[in-house]
Design an enzyme around this catalytic site. Structure first.
Site, PDB file in Angstrom:
ATOM      1  N   THR A 136      72.079 -30.329 -66.604  1.00 42.82           N
ATOM      2  CA  THR A 136      72.690 -30.948 -65.421  1.00 42.82           C
ATOM      3  C   THR A 136      74.014 -31.637 -65.759  1.00 42.82           C
ATOM      4  O   THR A 136      74.056 -32.475 -66.670  1.00 42.82           O
ATOM      5  CB  THR A 136      71.735 -31.995 -64.803  1.00 42.82           C
ATOM      6  OG1 THR A 136      70.549 -31.324 -64.409  1.00 42.82           O
ATOM      7  CG2 THR A 136      72.367 -32.693 -63.590  1.00 42.82           C
TER       8      THR A 136
ATOM      9  N   ASP B 105      57.288 -28.089 -70.623  1.00 44.15           N
ATOM     10  CA  ASP B 105      58.465 -28.758 -71.194  1.00 44.15           C
ATOM     11  C   ASP B 105      58.105 -30.113 -71.809  1.00 44.15           C
ATOM     12  O   ASP B 105      57.337 -30.893 -71.225  1.00 44.15           O
ATOM     13  CB  ASP B 105      59.494 -28.948 -70.053  1.00 44.15           C
ATOM     14  CG  ASP B 105      60.910 -29.034 -70.571  1.00 44.15           C
ATOM     15  OD1 ASP B 105      61.179 -28.457 -71.642  1.00 44.15           O
ATOM     16  OD2 ASP B 105      61.750 -29.663 -69.897  1.00 44.15           O
TER      17      ASP B 105
END
Ligand code: 13P
Length: 291
Positions: free
Chosen positions: A218, A82
């Site tokens: 999130t 990532d």
């Protein structure tokens, strides 16, 4: 054997209208919990490591854990690097056995972003069945070593998105649409759903070719997740939530059992809490039963 790359699982997801959860992990327990959740819910899944944890544990160790767990999992499992800003490290992880690499040159000027992204795409495609994620515009917040001030965050331009994808050859694409890494400072973050849908239509209107990624999972409200799914989001990245889950679960257990010295019990609590959080995401992303 369920070693898979991101493009394969995301094309399938985008065609059928669900999304694949992509969860950032930092240790073995989280790794196991994410894959356990995928097996239990029959969902395809992506395990992601940011650059720092992959350097701390070692990319070869990450890949060895991945292969051991994924090869016996009856669902597709991707190992994704990532937000890597270093071309050389992208190449090293491709060589080591990551199956999806994100080169994040989004802080560079447009032409330089294209140049760096294309170099990683060309390399990964020559090494083997490794797909590449590129990003245009900047996602707000903090992820690993990359910090972006809120007011610096710029959204992806649809025409430039098409040009970026065509010229780089990226397999999957992350347009900045207003989502942010970390905890949202407001209950109703300003997300440009229309921009996402426009980019999706321009890239994939004639058939899914370059599935889209949503960063900053999130704290996104569930109705936002559904709207982003409808707008073409086929991979949702979740990192901060799992970090909070791990630390809170450990802290609560240790606080309640201050005289106990049994790491196995703490590990069990962390693994269960992480699995529960991931299963909840898989429900929201509608990937349950799809693998
Ligand atoms: P969150 O930390 O907000 O979940 O974002 C994760 C992410 O986008 C990783 O690339």
């Amino acid at each position: 054997m369920s070693i898979a790359n991101a493009k394969e699982v995301m094309i399938e997801a985008a065609k059928k209208g669900y999304a694949v959860g992509a969860f950032n992990i930092t240790d073995l327990l989280q790794f196991e919990a994410v894959i356990d959740a995928a097996i239990e819910t029959k969902s395809p899944v992506m395990v992601q490591t940011s650059v720092k944890p992959s350097q701390f544990l070692g990319r070869d160790i990450m890949v060895a854990i991945y292969r051991t767990l994924a090869e016996k999992a009856p669902v597709p499992v991707v190992l994704h690097l990532d937000h890597c800003t270093e071309i050389d490290y992208c190449k090293k992880c491709a060589d080591a056995g990551y199956t999806n690499i994100m080169i994040d040159a989004s802080k560079q000027a447009f032409e330089e972003n294209i140049r760096q992204t294309k170099e990683v795409v060309d390399y990964c495609h020559s090494v083997g069945n490794i797909s590449v994620e590129g990003e245009l515009g900047t996602v707000g917040g903090v992820e690993d070593q990359i910090k972006v001030a809120e007011d610096e965050a710029q959204l992806a331009n649809p025409e430039q998105s098409v040009e970026f994808v065509e010229r780089t050859g990226v397999d999957i694409f992350a347009p900045a649409i207003g989502t942010a890494h970390g905890v949202y400072k407001t209950k109703n973050p300003k997300i440009d759903f229309e921009r996402m849908a426009t980019i999706h239509k321009m890239l994939n209107g004639g058939g899914i070719k370059t599935p889209l990624v949503v960063h900053g999972g999130t704290g996104l409200p569930e109705d936002y997740i559904k709207k982003l799914l409808a707008a073409g989001g086929a991979k949702f990245n979740v990192s901060t939530e799992l970090k909070h889950t791990l630390i809170d679960a450990k802290y609560e257990y240790i606080s309640a059992h201050r005289d106990e010295y049994d790491p196995g019990k703490i590990d069990k609590v962390v693994r269960e809490a992480t699995k529960k959080a991931v299963i909840h995401w898989m429900g929201m992303l509608e990937s349950v039963g799809k693998a």
